[in-house]
Design a protein around this motif. Sequence first.
Motif, PDB file in Angstrom:
ATOM      1  N   ILE A 114       0.693  -0.737  -0.193  1.00 30.37           N
ATOM      2  CA  ILE A 114      -0.009   0.122  -0.217  1.00 30.37           C
ATOM      3  C   ILE A 114       1.050   1.351   0.156  1.00 30.37           C
ATOM      4  O   ILE A 114       1.400   1.497   0.951  1.00 30.37           O
ATOM      5  CB  ILE A 114      -0.704  -0.251   1.017  1.00 30.37           C
ATOM      6  N   ASP A 115       0.774   1.892  -1.129  1.00 29.66           N
ATOM      7  CA  ASP A 115       1.110   3.233  -1.153  1.00 29.66           C
ATOM      8  C   ASP A 115       0.762   4.874   0.122  1.00 29.66           C
ATOM      9  O   ASP A 115      -0.567   4.905  -0.640  1.00 29.66           O
ATOM     10  CB  ASP A 115       1.753   3.896  -2.600  1.00 29.66           C
ATOM     11  N   VAL A 116       0.684   4.376   1.314  1.00 29.60           N
ATOM     12  CA  VAL A 116       0.053   4.859   1.488  1.00 29.60           C
ATOM     13  C   VAL A 116      -0.056   6.811   1.698  1.00 29.60           C
ATOM     14  O   VAL A 116       1.405   6.287   1.548  1.00 29.60           O
ATOM     15  CB  VAL A 116       0.250   4.621   3.250  1.00 29.60           C
ATOM     16  N   LYS A 117      -0.718   7.323   2.052  1.00 31.57           N
ATOM     17  CA  LYS A 117      -0.521   8.999   2.626  1.00 31.57           C
ATOM     18  C   LYS A 117      -0.973   9.449   3.571  1.00 31.57           C
ATOM     19  O   LYS A 117      -1.533   9.040   4.117  1.00 31.57           O
ATOM     20  CB  LYS A 117      -2.236   9.349   1.881  1.00 31.57           C
ATOM     21  N   GLY A 118      -0.463  11.003   3.950  1.00 31.33           N
ATOM     22  CA  GLY A 118      -0.685  11.475   4.649  1.00 31.33           C
ATOM     23  C   GLY A 118       0.326  12.701   5.103  1.00 31.33           C
ATOM     24  O   GLY A 118       0.716  13.089   4.563  1.00 31.33           O
ATOM     25  N   PRO A 119       0.178  13.554   6.225  1.00 31.76           N
ATOM     26  CA  PRO A 119       0.375  14.715   6.627  1.00 31.76           C
ATOM     27  C   PRO A 119       1.730  14.840   6.627  1.00 31.76           C
ATOM     28  O   PRO A 119       2.333  16.031   5.968  1.00 31.76           O
ATOM     29  CB  PRO A 119       0.184  15.377   7.814  1.00 31.76           C
ATOM     30  N   ILE A 120       2.669  13.750   6.491  1.00 36.27           N
ATOM     31  CA  ILE A 120       4.068  13.976   7.135  1.00 36.27           C
ATOM     32  C   ILE A 120       5.213  12.875   6.469  1.00 36.27           C
ATOM     33  O   ILE A 120       3.796  11.569   6.362  1.00 36.27           O
ATOM     34  CB  ILE A 120       4.265  14.486   8.486  1.00 36.27           C
ATOM     35  N   THR A 121       6.237  13.162   6.247  1.00 35.31           N
ATOM     36  CA  THR A 121       7.081  11.977   5.630  1.00 35.31           C
ATOM     37  C   THR A 121       8.873  11.976   5.955  1.00 35.31           C
ATOM     38  O   THR A 121       8.661  13.376   7.061  1.00 35.31           O
ATOM     39  CB  THR A 121       7.456  11.789   4.369  1.00 35.31           C
ATOM     40  N   LEU A 122       8.688  11.169   7.491  1.00 36.44           N
ATOM     41  CA  LEU A 122      10.293  10.626   7.833  1.00 36.44           C
ATOM     42  C   LEU A 122      10.473   9.620   7.306  1.00 36.44           C
ATOM     43  O   LEU A 122      10.292   9.069   6.240  1.00 36.44           O
ATOM     44  CB  LEU A 122       9.860  10.226   9.864  1.00 36.44           C
ATOM     45  N   ASP A 123      12.295   9.249   7.990  1.00 39.17           N
ATOM     46  CA  ASP A 123      12.771   9.377   7.504  1.00 39.17           C
ATOM     47  C   ASP A 123      14.088   8.067   8.898  1.00 39.17           C
ATOM     48  O   ASP A 123      14.804   7.197   9.017  1.00 39.17           O
ATOM     49  CB  ASP A 123      13.881   9.347   7.203  1.00 39.17           C
ATOM     50  N   GLU A 124      12.926   8.587  10.134  1.00 41.46           N
ATOM     51  CA  GLU A 124      13.275   7.598  11.688  1.00 41.46           C
ATOM     52  C   GLU A 124      12.310   7.064  12.040  1.00 41.46           C
ATOM     53  O   GLU A 124      11.220   8.088  12.380  1.00 41.46           O
ATOM     54  CB  GLU A 124      14.845   8.310  11.946  1.00 41.46           C
ATOM     55  N   ALA A 125      12.727   6.227  12.701  1.00 42.90           N
ATOM     56  CA  ALA A 125      11.487   5.329  13.508  1.00 42.90           C
ATOM     57  C   ALA A 125      11.151   6.231  14.995  1.00 42.90           C
ATOM     58  O   ALA A 125       9.975   6.247  15.233  1.00 42.90           O
ATOM     59  CB  ALA A 125      11.758   4.268  13.522  1.00 42.90           C
ATOM     60  N   SER A 126      12.142   6.898  15.352  1.00 44.43           N
ATOM     61  CA  SER A 126      11.590   7.160  16.473  1.00 44.43           C
ATOM     62  C   SER A 126      11.077   8.667  15.873  1.00 44.43           C
ATOM     63  O   SER A 126       9.727   9.012  17.463  1.00 44.43           O
ATOM     64  CB  SER A 126      13.705   7.878  17.755  1.00 44.43           C
ATOM     65  N   LEU A 127      11.505   9.544  15.020  1.00 41.32           N
ATOM     66  CA  LEU A 127      10.536  10.116  15.123  1.00 41.32           C
ATOM     67  C   LEU A 127       8.528  10.421  14.750  1.00 41.32           C
ATOM     68  O   LEU A 127       7.771  10.881  14.786  1.00 41.32           O
ATOM     69  CB  LEU A 127      11.135  11.053  14.196  1.00 41.32           C
ATOM     70  N   SER A 128       9.024   8.806  13.707  1.00 39.65           N
ATOM     71  CA  SER A 128       7.709   8.319  13.970  1.00 39.65           C
ATOM     72  C   SER A 128       7.049   8.221  14.544  1.00 39.65           C
ATOM     73  O   SER A 128       5.611   8.017  14.721  1.00 39.65           O
ATOM     74  CB  SER A 128       7.872   7.582  12.085  1.00 39.65           C
ATOM     75  N   ARG A 129       7.250   6.973  15.088  1.00 38.68           N
ATOM     76  CA  ARG A 129       6.891   7.125  16.886  1.00 38.68           C
ATOM     77  C   ARG A 129       6.579   8.541  17.606  1.00 38.68           C
ATOM     78  O   ARG A 129       5.400   8.306  18.255  1.00 38.68           O
ATOM     79  CB  ARG A 129       7.788   6.403  17.712  1.00 38.68           C
ATOM     80  N   ILE A 130       7.322   9.769  17.608  1.00 42.98           N
ATOM     81  CA  ILE A 130       6.381  10.523  18.590  1.00 42.98           C
ATOM     82  C   ILE A 130       5.313  10.799  17.227  1.00 42.98           C
ATOM     83  O   ILE A 130       4.998  11.571  18.672  1.00 42.98           O
ATOM     84  CB  ILE A 130       7.611  11.472  18.552  1.00 42.98           C
ATOM     85  N   THR A 131       5.521  11.095  16.779  1.00 47.32           N
ATOM     86  CA  THR A 131       4.847  11.691  15.623  1.00 47.32           C
ATOM     87  C   THR A 131       3.095  10.624  15.957  1.00 47.32           C
ATOM     88  O   THR A 131       1.894  10.992  16.061  1.00 47.32           O
ATOM     89  CB  THR A 131       4.739  11.646  14.343  1.00 47.32           C
ATOM     90  N   VAL A 132       3.053   9.643  15.903  1.00 50.26           N
ATOM     91  CA  VAL A 132       1.649   9.161  16.120  1.00 50.26           C
ATOM     92  C   VAL A 132       1.298   8.481  17.311  1.00 50.26           C
ATOM     93  O   VAL A 132      -0.061   8.318  17.926  1.00 50.26           O
ATOM     94  CB  VAL A 132       2.327   7.270  15.376  1.00 50.26           C
ATOM     95  N   LEU A 133       2.259   8.752  19.137  1.00 52.68           N
ATOM     96  CA  LEU A 133       1.680   9.287  19.707  1.00 52.68           C
ATOM     97  C   LEU A 133       0.904  10.093  20.161  1.00 52.68           C
ATOM     98  O   LEU A 133      -0.104  10.053  21.461  1.00 52.68           O
ATOM     99  CB  LEU A 133       3.271   9.065  20.627  1.00 52.68           C
ATOM    100  N   THR A 134       1.024  11.798  19.138  1.00 51.20           N
ATOM    101  CA  THR A 134       0.608  12.435  19.551  1.00 51.20           C
ATOM    102  C   THR A 134      -0.565  12.334  18.618  1.00 51.20           C
ATOM    103  O   THR A 134      -1.544  13.530  18.936  1.00 51.20           O
ATOM    104  CB  THR A 134       1.451  13.939  18.636  1.00 51.20           C
ATOM    105  N   GLY A 135      -1.412  11.418  18.085  1.00 49.98           N
ATOM    106  CA  GLY A 135      -2.404  11.374  17.021  1.00 49.98           C
ATOM    107  C   GLY A 135      -2.092  11.766  15.720  1.00 49.98           C
ATOM    108  O   GLY A 135      -3.715  12.275  15.203  1.00 49.98           O
ATOM    109  N   ILE A 136      -1.715  11.940  15.285  1.00 54.01           N
ATOM    110  CA  ILE A 136      -1.435  12.208  14.109  1.00 54.01           C
ATOM    111  C   ILE A 136      -1.925  11.277  12.745  1.00 54.01           C
ATOM    112  O   ILE A 136      -2.404  12.170  11.830  1.00 54.01           O
ATOM    113  CB  ILE A 136      -0.032  13.022  13.641  1.00 54.01           C
ATOM    114  N   GLY A 137      -2.012  10.110  13.393  1.00 54.71           N
ATOM    115  CA  GLY A 137      -1.673   9.257  12.014  1.00 54.71           C
ATOM    116  C   GLY A 137      -1.585   7.827  12.446  1.00 54.71           C
ATOM    117  O   GLY A 137      -0.770   7.195  13.507  1.00 54.71           O
TER     118      GLY A 137
END
Length: 299
Positions: A210-233
């Motif tokens: 799946i080529d997902v869509k969303g508000p932000i693109t990141l290249d490091e798992a720790s940054l993605s974790r912080i983003t998901v914890l805030t409820g962004i997606g």
Amino acid sequence: MELDAVMAIARRKSFRAAAVELQVSTTALSNIIAKFERQLGVRLFNRTTRSVSLTDAGRNFVEQVGPALVDIHSAMDSAKSQQETPSGTIRINAFPTAAREILAPVILEYLRRYPQVHIDLVTEGRLVDVVAGGFDLGVRSADFVPSDMIAIPIGPSKSHVVVASPTYIAKHGKPRVPLDLLNHACIRIRLPDGEIYRWHFEKDDQPVQIDVKGPITLDEASLSRITVLTGIGLGFFMESDVRGDIQDGRLVQVLEDWMKPVAPLCLYYPGRKNPSAAFREFIALARDFTSGLGMADGR
């Protein structure tokens, strides 16, 4: 040092990368090469602000010196192998998730036992030739370990997870099948080569990407974790990166029945005749860790 410096720059095609490998400053490395070139009376490298390349004299020098330097280092390793107390430096290359997996149980435990050894751990997402890069060891998924390397499994099979915060789930609901993700906000993943990662799923031997869509693109798992914890997606992770968050209820896992296990991590290295005491003890600790997990030894 001068010969190692020349070979490192020729191998890396970069003063900065060679300086990192040799654990010196770029300025110090540049001075070493300049002094050595003055001694030889020829330039070994063509240098611009953008690139480094060997001159004809430098190419001939590297071709002649390279094999001899291998023999010299082999003799040095043979001498070091007689040490009773481990010392020196061990260089390890790993991708970030793998580094987090082995940091506490293997690397930090090793440093507690052998304080005279320095560990140089380099994390990067791209696949690296550990021999060409001047590393003693690498850590990768088993299916990415070259066939000519000795490998020690250091963990069970891995799995990916898709997770979101409880607030996101309460507001948007859970995706039931991968195609539902197209109607959700997702944290996109940029791979080291610049490509956008397609989320992989499989069920009943039917793979789905799946080529997902969303508000932000990141290249490091720790940054993605912080983003998901805030409820962004929704986010796509190695399970080990968010295990604690799932257990403590900070994140909710979805699409569990679409996740296929992936290959376990392996510590790998080229065979060597005279490993140093530091290297031998590191491998012994890694094997002890593997035994503690009840896993079979490496090839």
